[in-house]
Design a protein around this motif. Sequence first.
Motif, PDB file in Angstrom:
ATOM      1  N   ASP A 164       0.831  -1.207   0.000  1.00 46.89           N
ATOM      2  CA  ASP A 164       0.000   0.000   0.000  1.00 46.89           C
ATOM      3  C   ASP A 164       0.862   1.252   0.000  1.00 46.89           C
ATOM      4  O   ASP A 164       0.610   2.202  -0.758  1.00 46.89           O
TER       5      ASP A 164
ATOM      6  N   ASP B 246       1.157   4.058  -2.826  1.00 50.07           N
ATOM      7  CA  ASP B 246       0.872   5.446  -2.454  1.00 50.07           C
ATOM      8  C   ASP B 246       1.996   6.365  -2.915  1.00 50.07           C
ATOM      9  O   ASP B 246       1.753   7.477  -3.398  1.00 50.07           O
TER      10      ASP B 246
ATOM     11  N   ARG C 261      -2.251   8.525   5.129  1.00 47.03           N
ATOM     12  CA  ARG C 261      -1.657   8.067   3.866  1.00 47.03           C
ATOM     13  C   ARG C 261      -1.294   9.232   2.966  1.00 47.03           C
ATOM     14  O   ARG C 261      -0.287   9.188   2.249  1.00 47.03           O
TER      15      ARG C 261
END
Length: 681
Positions: free
Chosen positions: A285, A289, A444
């Motif tokens: 992830d 990102d 994030r």
Amino acid sequence: MSTLSLLWRAESVAVIGATERPGALGRKPVDYLRRYGYQGRVLPINPKGGEILGYQAYPSVLDAPGPIDLALIMVSAERVPAAVDDCVAAGIKLAIIASSGFAEIGDEGAALQAETVSRARAGGLRLIGPNCIGSVGFRSRVLATFSPLFSAESVVSLEPGGLGIVSQSGALGFGAASLGIERGMRPGWVVTTGNDADVSALEVLAALAEEPDCTALLGYLENVPDIDLLRSLAASGKPVALVKSGRSAEGGRAAASHTGALATDDRVLDAALRQLGIVRADGIDELLDAGDAFATPLRPKGPRVAIVTTSGGSGILAADDVVARGLRLSELRPETREVLAGIVPSFGSVDNPVDVTAAVLSDSSLFERSLAAIAADDTVDMIIGCFCVMTDGDVDKAVHSLARTAEASGKPVLVSRTGADFLAPEARATLRRIGLPDYPTPARAVRAAAALWQVSRPRPAALPAATDAVPAPGSEVTEPELKALLTEVGLQVPAGRVVASAEDAASLVAELGGRAVFKAVVPGLVHKTDVGAVKVDVGVADAAAAFEEVAAFGGRVLVEELVDDGVELLVGVRSADFGPVLTVGLGGIFTEVLDDVTSRLLPLGEGDAEAMLGELRGSALLTGARGQRPVDVAAAADVLRRVSALTADWGAGFELDLNPVRLLPDRAVVLDAAYVTTKES
């Protein structure tokens, strides 16, 4: 042109082990090359010959018309060496071994792998794999893979972009690519390298970095990478993010010094990547990102972030993460806050994070006017917009405001959009089309902003090696000789000398002001305090007894002035796979319990010494926390620079431990020094 570029430029592909049998792995590459419109020659290799999916098949690559740019080997492990021999004989320069049954299964497989690589190298053939799922060059439709990803019709029409994805793990690599495609990312290359028996994943990344159309690189590594290839990759200027698995494994050897033990191989890798401007991601992830952030052509000029939000909670979370990620929350100029005060409702906030509140739902101009004021502030390097539970219409207005702000200011803008996709089904596509990275949570978005700054910040050049470099000490060097060497390069050590008798010791203590430290000087005895071979704060009256007690250890007796108070610093250098590594930390509980240390590869670059001291969680102690006197931080940084210049050319197989270095208001003094040679020497 690199041989490895044939992975995506091949004008002819031989599939060794091809078959037309439905469901067989050997069918998939031939099918993919046909369905995806590969314009080069497809050469199925099958002992039966005949025809496979409309292509003429050949019993061997030696029977196929040449030249052949790339071979994909998909036969059982025991048949791979013979297939490699055929490739060598056919003049093929690059082959992918998709077959399993090599080093991943144990010693027997490892021996077969070594034999295969040896045969290939002797014949000038480079190998990808074995135990991989192959590679894809989307631009030229070179699908040398059996990944089920390409069974999906939606992938056939994928418009290639500038992102390269390289992974040792085949399934994970194509799995990550599929997640990226689902997000709207457009990879141009996906390469898996399996066991890295010959060509490494890092080599492929370095080759991709040379491609003009490549704009960013993502990688998954399992092996410790080569530092020269890392440097080459960083020098390309392409933004790079890597996942290196095994973060929790003990990578370093057991060390005789505190700092050596703390500078584990994984910590060294962190230091190397940080110095080179390469992002280390903690998982897929985070890797993707970072790739989203790299897609924007805008780059921040600094680490200062402004947060503008319609949700106070999101803004607070983002602010917390800005600090945690090593970025800075911009202190908006008074004139900026004054402008914002005329825009933001009274129940909002004009301080960073700027909360324009849900009032934007009734007056969308509030958001755009606030953004314009923030973007015009020269204390802002990046902007993060945080939204919650917005529908398509509201998102559409907000994102276009953000896009106009980014274009007008030249400052990167990232979006945190916390809310279910069904609230705004078109939002992600809209953001992607406009070029704004989109994240589901503030954490994030901030993490991606930190990655963007990591690849954008100036990379100071390494200091040149000293022309009058001091050679490494011999293996039997003891503290007095080592301190003489340190003095030679400008480091301060306590006043004192080796004494020959109790009378000599008492006389020296008097000369040193009546307070001294006695140490046993015994070759091989490094941790003297642990065995009672050090006596601290010895006065003239106790000098004779202290001398006799320390001399009983069988060596010489070193008497030095007592230097107390101040702050303790630990400075260590050890040789590692990447070269010499300097580690610094605050002494006592900060090192032993809190693990408050930081590392750099040597030689240090400009500003590295100061940056290392600033990275310590206890760095406030250096500047006078809780009423304590500040110490000489410039002197501390000078110690790091001088140690770097001293040891950068010492080669492999050593550890140097300066523990502690006493930091005082006006100087830095090396109280204890030890040098040991390690097994690799």
